[in-house]
Motif scaffolding. Sequence first.
Motif, PDB file in Angstrom:
ATOM      1  N   SER A1039       4.332  -7.258   0.797  1.00  0.00           N
ATOM      2  CA  SER A1039       3.537  -7.728  -0.339  1.00  0.00           C
ATOM      3  C   SER A1039       2.087  -7.263  -0.302  1.00  0.00           C
ATOM      4  CB  SER A1039       3.572  -9.258  -0.398  1.00  0.00           C
ATOM      5  OG  SER A1039       3.075  -9.814   0.802  1.00  0.00           O
ATOM      6  N   TRP A1040       1.642  -6.728   0.817  1.00  0.00           N
ATOM      7  CA  TRP A1040       0.241  -6.315   0.923  1.00  0.00           C
ATOM      8  C   TRP A1040       0.148  -4.823   1.268  1.00  0.00           C
ATOM      9  CZ3 TRP A1040      -4.312  -7.863  -0.622  1.00  0.00           C
ATOM     10  CH2 TRP A1040      -5.476  -7.421   0.002  1.00  0.00           C
ATOM     11  N   PHE A1041       0.548  -4.456   2.451  1.00  0.00           N
ATOM     12  CA  PHE A1041       0.358  -3.071   2.885  1.00  0.00           C
ATOM     13  C   PHE A1041       1.232  -2.102   2.081  1.00  0.00           C
ATOM     14  CE2 PHE A1041      -0.922  -5.574   6.648  1.00  0.00           C
ATOM     15  CZ  PHE A1041      -2.214  -5.088   6.798  1.00  0.00           C
ATOM     16  N   ASP A1042       2.540  -2.356   2.033  1.00  0.00           N
ATOM     17  CA  ASP A1042       3.415  -1.441   1.303  1.00  0.00           C
ATOM     18  C   ASP A1042       3.191  -1.529  -0.202  1.00  0.00           C
ATOM     19  OD1 ASP A1042       4.391  -0.756   3.725  1.00  0.00           O
ATOM     20  OD2 ASP A1042       6.422  -1.557   3.430  1.00  0.00           O
ATOM     21  N   PHE A1043       2.806  -2.688  -0.683  1.00  0.00           N
ATOM     22  CA  PHE A1043       2.537  -2.840  -2.115  1.00  0.00           C
ATOM     23  C   PHE A1043       1.317  -2.013  -2.513  1.00  0.00           C
ATOM     24  CE2 PHE A1043       2.451  -5.516  -6.042  1.00  0.00           C
ATOM     25  CZ  PHE A1043       3.820  -5.475  -6.310  1.00  0.00           C
ATOM     26  N   HIS A1044       0.295  -2.035  -1.651  1.00  0.00           N
ATOM     27  CA  HIS A1044      -0.863  -1.175  -1.881  1.00  0.00           C
ATOM     28  C   HIS A1044      -0.480   0.296  -1.777  1.00  0.00           C
ATOM     29  CE1 HIS A1044      -3.547  -4.654  -1.605  1.00  0.00           C
ATOM     30  NE2 HIS A1044      -4.526  -3.862  -1.978  1.00  0.00           N
ATOM     31  N   ALA A1045       0.354   0.610  -0.796  1.00  0.00           N
ATOM     32  CA  ALA A1045       0.748   2.008  -0.611  1.00  0.00           C
ATOM     33  C   ALA A1045       1.501   2.532  -1.825  1.00  0.00           C
ATOM     34  CB  ALA A1045       1.599   2.141   0.654  1.00  0.00           C
ATOM     35  N   ALA A1046       2.358   1.691  -2.426  1.00  0.00           N
ATOM     36  CA  ALA A1046       3.095   2.111  -3.621  1.00  0.00           C
ATOM     37  C   ALA A1046       2.131   2.384  -4.777  1.00  0.00           C
ATOM     38  CB  ALA A1046       4.109   1.030  -4.012  1.00  0.00           C
ATOM     39  N   ARG A1047       1.152   1.507  -4.942  1.00  0.00           N
ATOM     40  CA  ARG A1047       0.151   1.722  -5.994  1.00  0.00           C
ATOM     41  C   ARG A1047      -0.615   3.012  -5.766  1.00  0.00           C
ATOM     42  NH1 ARG A1047      -5.329  -1.324  -5.362  1.00  0.00           N
ATOM     43  NH2 ARG A1047      -5.354   0.320  -3.780  1.00  0.00           N
ATOM     44  N   ASP A1048      -1.055   3.210  -4.525  1.00  0.00           N
ATOM     45  CA  ASP A1048      -1.851   4.401  -4.225  1.00  0.00           C
ATOM     46  C   ASP A1048      -1.045   5.679  -4.453  1.00  0.00           C
ATOM     47  OD1 ASP A1048      -3.872   2.683  -3.561  1.00  0.00           O
ATOM     48  OD2 ASP A1048      -3.566   2.846  -1.389  1.00  0.00           O
ATOM     49  N   THR A1049       0.237   5.652  -4.086  1.00  0.00           N
ATOM     50  CA  THR A1049       1.095   6.816  -4.308  1.00  0.00           C
ATOM     51  C   THR A1049       1.251   7.097  -5.803  1.00  0.00           C
ATOM     52  OG1 THR A1049       2.301   6.431  -2.249  1.00  0.00           O
ATOM     53  CG2 THR A1049       3.407   7.758  -3.944  1.00  0.00           C
ATOM     54  N   TYR A1050       1.472   6.046  -6.571  1.00  0.00           N
ATOM     55  CA  TYR A1050       1.620   6.186  -8.017  1.00  0.00           C
ATOM     56  C   TYR A1050       0.369   6.811  -8.630  1.00  0.00           C
ATOM     57  CZ  TYR A1050       1.988   4.789 -12.947  1.00  0.00           C
ATOM     58  OH  TYR A1050       2.023   4.784 -14.331  1.00  0.00           O
ATOM     59  N   LEU A1051      -0.788   6.284  -8.259  1.00  0.00           N
ATOM     60  CA  LEU A1051      -2.041   6.804  -8.806  1.00  0.00           C
ATOM     61  C   LEU A1051      -2.306   8.228  -8.338  1.00  0.00           C
ATOM     62  CD1 LEU A1051      -4.340   3.658  -8.453  1.00  0.00           C
ATOM     63  CD2 LEU A1051      -3.248   4.532 -10.526  1.00  0.00           C
ATOM     64  N   ASP A1052      -1.926   8.532  -7.105  1.00  0.00           N
ATOM     65  CA  ASP A1052      -2.119   9.883  -6.570  1.00  0.00           C
ATOM     66  C   ASP A1052      -1.298  10.897  -7.362  1.00  0.00           C
ATOM     67  OD1 ASP A1052      -2.756  12.023  -4.881  1.00  0.00           O
ATOM     68  OD2 ASP A1052      -1.058  11.586  -3.566  1.00  0.00           O
ATOM     69  N   VAL A1053      -0.020  10.569  -7.624  1.00  0.00           N
ATOM     70  CA  VAL A1053       0.842  11.494  -8.364  1.00  0.00           C
ATOM     71  C   VAL A1053       0.334  11.659  -9.791  1.00  0.00           C
ATOM     72  CG1 VAL A1053       3.173  11.899  -9.227  1.00  0.00           C
ATOM     73  CG2 VAL A1053       2.835  10.970  -6.923  1.00  0.00           C
TER      74      VAL A1053
END
Length: 1274
Positions: A1039-1053
């Motif tokens: 809910s915190w680390f991987d959730f942030h990572a998913a957001r960051d990946t989405y924004l990066d792409v």
Amino acid sequence: MSATIEQASKKAGDVEQKLKAGKPFLAGDEPGPQDAQAFQELFGSNMHVARWAKHMASFTALERASWKATAPQTQVRSSFSSEAAAEKPAGKPAAAPAAKAEKPAIEPERTEKRDFLRDLETRVQARWEAEKVFEVDPPGPGEEDNGKFLATFPYPYMNGKLHLGHCFSVLKAEFAVAYQRLQGKRALFPFGLHCTGMPIQAAAYKLRSDYEAFGSPYPVFPCGKPQVAMVSESEVDVAFMPPTSTAHDMITGFKIEQKIDQGEWTPISVHLKNKSEKTESDVTLPMQAGPSKALNFSVEGLPTGSEVSFRVTANLEGDRKTTPTGASSDPVALKAKKPEVEGKAKDAGKKKPAAKIVAKTGSALRQWDIMIGMGLSEEEIPAFVDPSKWLDYFPPLGRDDLKMLGVHADFRRTFITTPANPYYDAFVRWQFNKLRAGNYLAFGKRPTVYSEIDQQACMDHDRAEGEGVGHTEYTAIKVKLVEPYPKAVENLKATGKPVYLLCATLRPETMIGQTNCWILPEGKYGVFERNNELVVCSERSARNMSFQDLFPAWGKPVKVQDVTGAELMGASLAAPRAPYKIIHLLPLLTIKMNKGTGIVTSVPADSPDDYAAFKELKNEKKREFYGVKAEWVEPFNVVPIIDVKIDGENRSCSAEYMCEKLGVQSQKDAEKLRQAHDVCYTLGFYEGVMSTGDFKGVPVQKAKLDARSAMVAAGEAFTYHEPESLIMSRSGDECVIALIDQWYLKYGEKEWKAKVLQHVEERLDCYTPACKKAFTDVLAWLQEWACSRSFGLGTKIPWDQQFVIESLSDSTIYMAYYMLAKFFHGHDNLKGAKMGPGGIKAEDLTDECFDYILLKAAYKPGCPVPEEKLAPIRAEFEYFYPVDLRVSGKDLIQNHLTMSLYNHAAIWPDRPEMWPKSFYTNGWVLVDGEKMSKSKGNFFTLSQAVETYSADALRLACAYAGDSMEDANFEVQVAKKASVKINALFDFVEKALKEAPRHRTGAAETFMDRWFANEMGRLANEAGEHFERMRFKEAVRCSWFDFHAARDTYLDVQSSLGSEPHHGLLLQWIEWVAIMMSIITPHASEHIWSTIGKEGTVLDTRFPKSPAHDGHLVDQGKYLLETVKSDLIEKYEKAKKKAPKQVNIYVAVRYPDWKLKVIGMLKEQMKPDNTFPPTVMKIFDKKSLPADDILVAKGAQVGKFAGMIKSQAEAKGPSAFDLQLPYEEMPLLREHEKYLLSKVPLQEMHFYIAADENVPEQTTAENAVPGRPSMAFP
């Protein structure tokens, strides 16, 4: 006090009062050079940073932040060390170095983000309190009811402030409550505060003793007991602690005295040092008393062959001149150097490394020191000699600290225990009346852990050391001393009384195999009177036995004389049941004087330790070394006594067999002997059969009991009990086992135990197998439990008021009292000093009232409380009970938690649905991998931890520390980074809202939109599963680390593709992270909730739920965002020396034939549990294949590919053998070409179908497989 000192004191006090009305320092929130000058003018050159620190503590973080904002941007910090001597109260100036205007080596950490969070938390908590967010009640008429969830936590003991250990465990329950609230349940978390028992009373009495012995209110303590370590045969290192209080007099020096053997105390001149593992410095005098490190000195030229002791007295500048003389060190024997052995290297004059001297030199901390460590002033402490002061002081602090942490507790239900709270007192009386009526209590003499100082039983929570330690029953074998008596005890013949050596054993059935007895040559023993005989044993064991009616005077063994083991060595003995008429007393250096009697029987046929030592003494040189005569050993041989099957064959001398098998050479082979002992004892006791003696043919287990009974009946032995290991009471004495009259609970009674065991095995959720096993283990051994005390804080036994109920026994069903506490206490009424909201007086609460409320009994006419007042309380109880979750440290399994199950089964025998539904237990919490310790600087009170990191950062770090019964690790850097990460989240939310007009809207149809939405759903579902099962570290990961990572990946792409993110998805991400993390970081979540325009509290929303995630989307995401991206970066790094400009990527639509064959072979070998035979890879060896097999030509490629598929199959199961992917790779790669190019400095990227003819790199193309493209950099 002189007029000059009085003026200085008044001036200092006036300045402090003025400063408290304004800024603490002239330039910000830390002392600078101008402050140093100002303070020196006021206090002289003796000013130091402790005064500043004390003053700073009176200001809030917000005030400090405001000073920081207005302070000059450039300032020079002072170089004062925070480890300076402790704050000296007004009266005399304290000595410390003058300030230096120089910049420190390390700049202080910036705290703006932490301070912002603390400000936010304070505001959010105020809103929660105003809106009564955590006050939970049953549903009213017409109100929605989605069920209830009741979580409790063992109420912490109020003999001090809550600390990080409490925080870690409390948060387990807190997180569970918050999660269940997000499921729509009425989640209740009540919280009580424990004061019953000895800890507070013992602490108050210790404090009183401190003052009586050393003065009040400003005591003068002696120096600590010195600790001595040998450096060489004539040199020692000594360490001691200076006094912590000298009534404000400066220490001007130390008087060091030494004593050689039994001589006089003689002053010596030494050079004092401050030593640590890495540094050494001279001691500066004069010095101030207070918390400090040990001081050290060395003494050379001591006479070898002697014993030396030291003691220290501090010299003071005031009228009293000196402190009391400190305790002397334990004598240290200066052993003469052994003669050098010819042929061995000489090291004459070479010093041995000094043994490490413990920094905590001397006796345990005095209670006064502990109070100072809690932050109390010298002027406040004297009031705490009254135990009732503790009840008024610490409980409100505990409640307020929990509020500071943001705990979801309904504090209307908070109370303290003891008769100081008449409502709880009535509840406990009712409980014990019920236990007595149900025949769960009995009275009589029982062996019990006993404190001689307290003159009463000392159970787990009464102990300073040894919680959970029980007692062991020994058989004391009476081995008769026969003539000729050793010279040291010849005088005993004149008494006309027989003399027996007492040998403690757990195996009386083995006495038929005795060849000798063992004694410790250096051991100190006593000869004691026992009825009409004299007995020899250690003084410790004699003291213990005397409390069990085994000596003439209870608790007072009469010692006739002292004697050492060496003086008794070789003595002739007549041992009962032994095969030899006379045996001898021989030396054994491994005997422990803190266990048993210090004299041990020797049965070398059954005991590997006895066998190894006995065999050594068959060697003439060994006998000569120990001073043992041949006639004491040579006539005796090993006597077989037990037949037992080991390694498939019957062994009549198991010890001899195991020692030879393991290669034991001497009694120094400790590890091998331990292994041998485990085998001989386990197999011999549980499977062995007696091979000789009166019980020949009888199983050893039965023979033990029969032999003991026979020997006791014949007067050859008696039984007694000893603590399993050291137990220290909170009053400071070593406990014994005593036979005392007491009330006890009949835990372990067959039918009662069976009900509890059935509940544990069939209904109780323990979350982990290890926890459930721990409960079944405790149920196997927990027996009668002393529940009465002669004094201490607590409820008196209703029918026998000379006794007080002990602290574990009044705390077994109090979870039920929380339902009543809302009516009896309400807000700010911890002691029930005023009538609560229910309008019921404590004196009117009869047993009939509690029967009506808690047992659904009929209302009885004449009850002092009207039924209309009792009915709402019964309804409250019936709605919320039972306990759905109880969280605790694992140490309480062995007492409180198991006892709680027993008592629920006793009070509600016909309603097992009212027994606890689940217990969650955690391990200890370490700080950066180390045990919390004030000396290491990693000990935090709860309030200190919150102020240091903020509540939300602390909560997140605790959640991430670990969840199992293994020790968790609180990482300071995680807590520090958490405040930064939380603030970054705030910034992201504001930025997302600000840039909303630029974001895409409408349908979220791109691959990355669908992947991001799917990933949010997957992580939310996974987080929910972890929260449900109390796996909070994994829940935070999702809910915190991987959730942030998913957001960051989405924004990066999106950024690399030149596309704006979808606004709806970003809002969903923000909303979901706020909801999920409201469990862990509720203050931050409330801030985000209001920022995005939501009304109410985020705590009352619902946890995100998503349909089952699309596994194909997950696989595509891993393919694109992990596999292809990682391979591209890795392979580019290998090729970049050639400065490539482009990459060719080959995609395989299907596997080539040889790979299909490998997959088929592995598929045939895989077992139902997704594992393979250990030798599976051998089927791909060339030797195992026909010469013309298609795989032979592929060489090493076969093993490499087979290993990859095998690993995938073990992780994913049979789907790894799918021959085609459920998606097309090429369109996915082409759509995200720009994204992939953004990861490497290339200009072009070309895609090919690997099976096509005329591809640029044929060999590279052949390496591609479905789901794993191959790449070339031309």
